[in-house]
Enzyme design. Structure first.
Site, PDB file in Angstrom:
ATOM      1  N   ASP A 104      17.980  15.448  23.861  1.00  0.00           N
ATOM      2  CA  ASP A 104      17.626  14.169  24.470  1.00  0.00           C
ATOM      3  C   ASP A 104      17.837  14.305  25.978  1.00  0.00           C
ATOM      4  OD1 ASP A 104      17.773  13.619  21.740  1.00  0.00           O
ATOM      5  OD2 ASP A 104      18.553  11.605  22.049  1.00  0.00           O
ATOM      6  N   LYS A 165      12.443   7.161  23.455  1.00  0.00           N
ATOM      7  CA  LYS A 165      13.622   6.345  23.143  1.00  0.00           C
ATOM      8  C   LYS A 165      13.608   5.087  24.006  1.00  0.00           C
ATOM      9  CE  LYS A 165      17.658   8.168  22.700  1.00  0.00           C
ATOM     10  NZ  LYS A 165      18.911   8.927  22.960  1.00  0.00           N
ATOM     11  N   LYS A 194      12.616   7.132  18.618  1.00  0.00           N
ATOM     12  CA  LYS A 194      14.026   7.097  18.245  1.00  0.00           C
ATOM     13  C   LYS A 194      14.649   5.848  18.849  1.00  0.00           C
ATOM     14  CE  LYS A 194      18.497   9.396  18.939  1.00  0.00           C
ATOM     15  NZ  LYS A 194      19.217  10.577  19.503  1.00  0.00           N
TER      16      LYS A 194
END
Length: 236
Positions: A104, A165, A194
């Site tokens: 990430d 995200k 996500k």
């Protein structure tokens, strides 16, 4: 290697949420014993991944080696957009060598707001190329205007981001179905989504999955899959 489930079951029991959860531990001062226990918890519950700081990736990778639970880590985080593009790419490559299977990353919001779109895109693309693993970008939606959100999504997808995200943590946004549905609609199947940010209950987790999230980043994974969350439960 475990990947996010592609079909959401009609009846999601608490335990059935485990394959969607990235079991997260990023607290300052976490000890080696606690990090090993974290990895063992991920194994015991069958979580998608153990999300840990880069400094602990080798230790966690040793515990998870040979299992279906992946090792995930984050860079340019928790304060996003402060690492150079070259630094991000180098760290991403080194994390993968150490055992990370997912990464990430924070994005350069200041560059986006400055109209430096090529630089914004290449910052992400450099990590994608250097790592060779799924890269998830933390877009920090509450900090962006509607136009900036749309641009950030398009540039991230062009750069090869595997996941979008909504935020890096609950300090930016509590994950909610509206933000997740927005990302899913804008991605239009070109990237997955996500959810992240103070996810701490079974009900909240199910709502995010129903909205289209395919992964959930949370430090309250055990409370979620055992449906034991209460008013004292916290999650970043």
């Amino acid at each position: 290697m475990t990947s996010a489930p592609t079909a959401l079951p009609a009846d999601l029991t608490p335990a059935a949420l485990a394959p969607y959860i990235q079991h997260t531990l990023i607290e300052v001062g976490t000890t080696r014993d606690r990090m090993i226990k974290h990895a063992e918890e991920a194994l015991a519950h069958g979580f998608n991944a153990a999300m840990v700081p880069g400094s602990w990736v080798p230790v966690v990778a040793d515990v998870l080696r040979g299992s279906s639970v992946q090792v995930a880590s984050a860079l340019d985080f928790p304060t996003v957009g402060v690492t150079t593009s070259a630094g991000k790419a180098y760290e991403a490559e080194s994390l993968v060598r150490a055992g990370a299977e997912q990464i990430d990353i924070g994005v350069q919001i200041g560059w986006l707001k400055s109209g430096m779109y090529d630089e914004f895109r290449e910052d992400i693309a450099g990590v994608v190329r250097a790592s060779g693993v799924p890269v998830k970008v933390m877009l920090e939606l509450p900090l962006l205007t509607e136009a900036e959100r749309e641009t950030a999504i398009e540039l991230s997808i062009e750069a090869g981001a595997a996941y979008l995200k909504n935020a890096s943590s609950g300090a930016i946004e509590v994950a909610n179905p509206a933000s997740i549905g927005y990302l899913v609609g804008r991605a239009a199947g070109r990237s997955r989504v996500k959810a992240s940010g103070s996810i701490k209950s079974y009900t909240q987790a199910v709502a995010l999955l129903r909205a289209g999230a395919e992964l959930l980043g949370t430090s309250a994974g055990i409370a979620i899959v055992t449906d034991t969350a209460n008013e004292k439960t916290v999650s970043y």
